[in-house]
Each structure stands twice: as structure tokens, then as C-alpha cells.
Design an enzyme around this catalytic site. Structure first.
Site, short mmCIF file in Angstrom:
data_model
loop_
_atom_site.label_atom_id
_atom_site.label_comp_id
_atom_site.label_asym_id
_atom_site.label_seq_id
_atom_site.Cartn_x
_atom_site.Cartn_y
_atom_site.Cartn_z
N SER A 24 0.85 -1.18 0.00
CA SER A 24 0.00 0.00 0.00
C SER A 24 0.89 1.22 0.00
O SER A 24 1.50 1.56 1.01
CB SER A 24 -0.90 0.02 1.24
OG SER A 24 -1.79 -1.05 1.22
N CYS A 25 0.96 1.90 -1.11
CA CYS A 25 1.81 3.06 -1.24
C CYS A 25 1.23 4.23 -0.46
O CYS A 25 0.15 4.72 -0.78
CB CYS A 25 1.95 3.41 -2.71
SG CYS A 25 2.99 4.84 -2.99
N GLY A 26 1.95 4.67 0.55
CA GLY A 26 1.56 5.87 1.26
C GLY A 26 0.32 5.76 2.11
O GLY A 26 -0.46 6.70 2.20
N VAL A 27 0.10 4.64 2.75
CA VAL A 27 -1.06 4.48 3.62
C VAL A 27 -0.58 4.12 5.01
O VAL A 27 0.29 3.28 5.18
CB VAL A 27 -2.01 3.38 3.08
CG1 VAL A 27 -3.15 3.13 4.04
CG2 VAL A 27 -2.54 3.75 1.71
N HIS A 54 6.44 9.07 0.79
CA HIS A 54 5.53 9.06 -0.35
C HIS A 54 4.15 8.67 0.14
O HIS A 54 3.94 7.58 0.63
CB HIS A 54 6.00 8.07 -1.41
CG HIS A 54 5.03 7.99 -2.56
ND1 HIS A 54 4.86 9.01 -3.45
CD2 HIS A 54 4.19 7.01 -2.94
CE1 HIS A 54 3.95 8.67 -4.34
NE2 HIS A 54 3.53 7.46 -4.05
#
Length: 130
Positions: A24-27, A54
Site C-alpha cells: 500500500s503506497c503511502g497508507v 511518499h
């Protein structure tokens, strides 16, 4: 037969299930599972937000920011003190935030549009606060 998960993942327990692990990018998610309100959990959420190099949608809108933030409980006691209009009982309403145009006529049109959408959902606007 148990699926083959990457080494190091804990076994399924409670609400956790390794089948749902994915990148999960950036969570980030911080919560108190006991439901206790605390300033500490807000501080941890802000710390997590500020620590991400990010975040999801970073740079998607260069003029207004990436829209990253935190979600907290409705601060009923605070809103009761500052709203300027009567509020329903705690837990029976929601709060929305709208960034309206600076021009008064445009802001009035935007408010009317928001109120129409709210009415379409069979809800009511209790009031507006600057």
C-alpha cells in the site's frame, strides 16, 4: 491447505488475516482498538503522516497539496461550544468540510449545490461555520 505467505508474517488471529497483506503506497493506519479517545492517538497519526516520504496522491495536485490528512472522531463538545447553531445529540450527525470560493456569489452557489446533494441523500444541513 494454507496458502504460502512470505516468511515473517504472523498467523491469522482476531481481525488480522495475512491473506489481505499487499503493498500500500503511502497508507498508514493508527487506531485505539479499545475506542478510548486520546490526544496520544492523534499525535501518533500526525507522526505517521509526517513520516511518510511518499503518500498516496502526492503531487497529484501541485497547487493545493496531496490531500493527505487524518480522520478523527467528531469533537462534539468543541463543536457545541463554537458552532453558533444547535447541534443534534452526539453521535447522530456528521461534519463536512468544504473549501468554498472567496467570491461571495460563487460561495453561495457552492453552498446551494452542497445542500442539494445533501438533500438528495435524504439528509439535512444543520448549519454552516466559517
Amino acid at each position: 491447505m494454507q496458502p504460502n505467505f512470505p516468511a515473517g508474517l504472523p498467523a491469522a488471529h482476531g481481525l488480522y488475516d495475512p491473506r489481505f497483506e499487499h503493498d500500500s503506497c503511502g497508507v498508514s493506519f493508527v487506531a485505539n482498538i479499545d475506542g478510548r479517545r486520546s490526544r496520544e492517538i492523534v499525535s501518533l497519526g500526525i507522526g505517521a503522516l509526517c513520516s511518510m516520504e511518499h503518500r498516496g496522491a502526492t503531487g497529484a495536485e501541485a497547487e493545493t497539496g496531496d490531500g493527505a490528512g487524518i480522520l478523527i472522531q467528531v469533537p462534539h463538545r468543541f463543536l457545541t461550544a463554537v458552532a453558533g447553531f444547535p447541534l443534534p445529540p452526539e453521535g447522530s450527525y456528521a461534519v463536512g468540510m468544504a473549501f468554498l470560493p472567496a467570491d461571495a456569489d460563487s460561495a453561495e452557489k457552492a453552498e446551494a449545490s452542497i445542500e442539494a446533494i445533501v438533500a438528495d441523500e435524504h439528509l439535512t444541513v444543520e448549519g454552516w461555520r466559517t
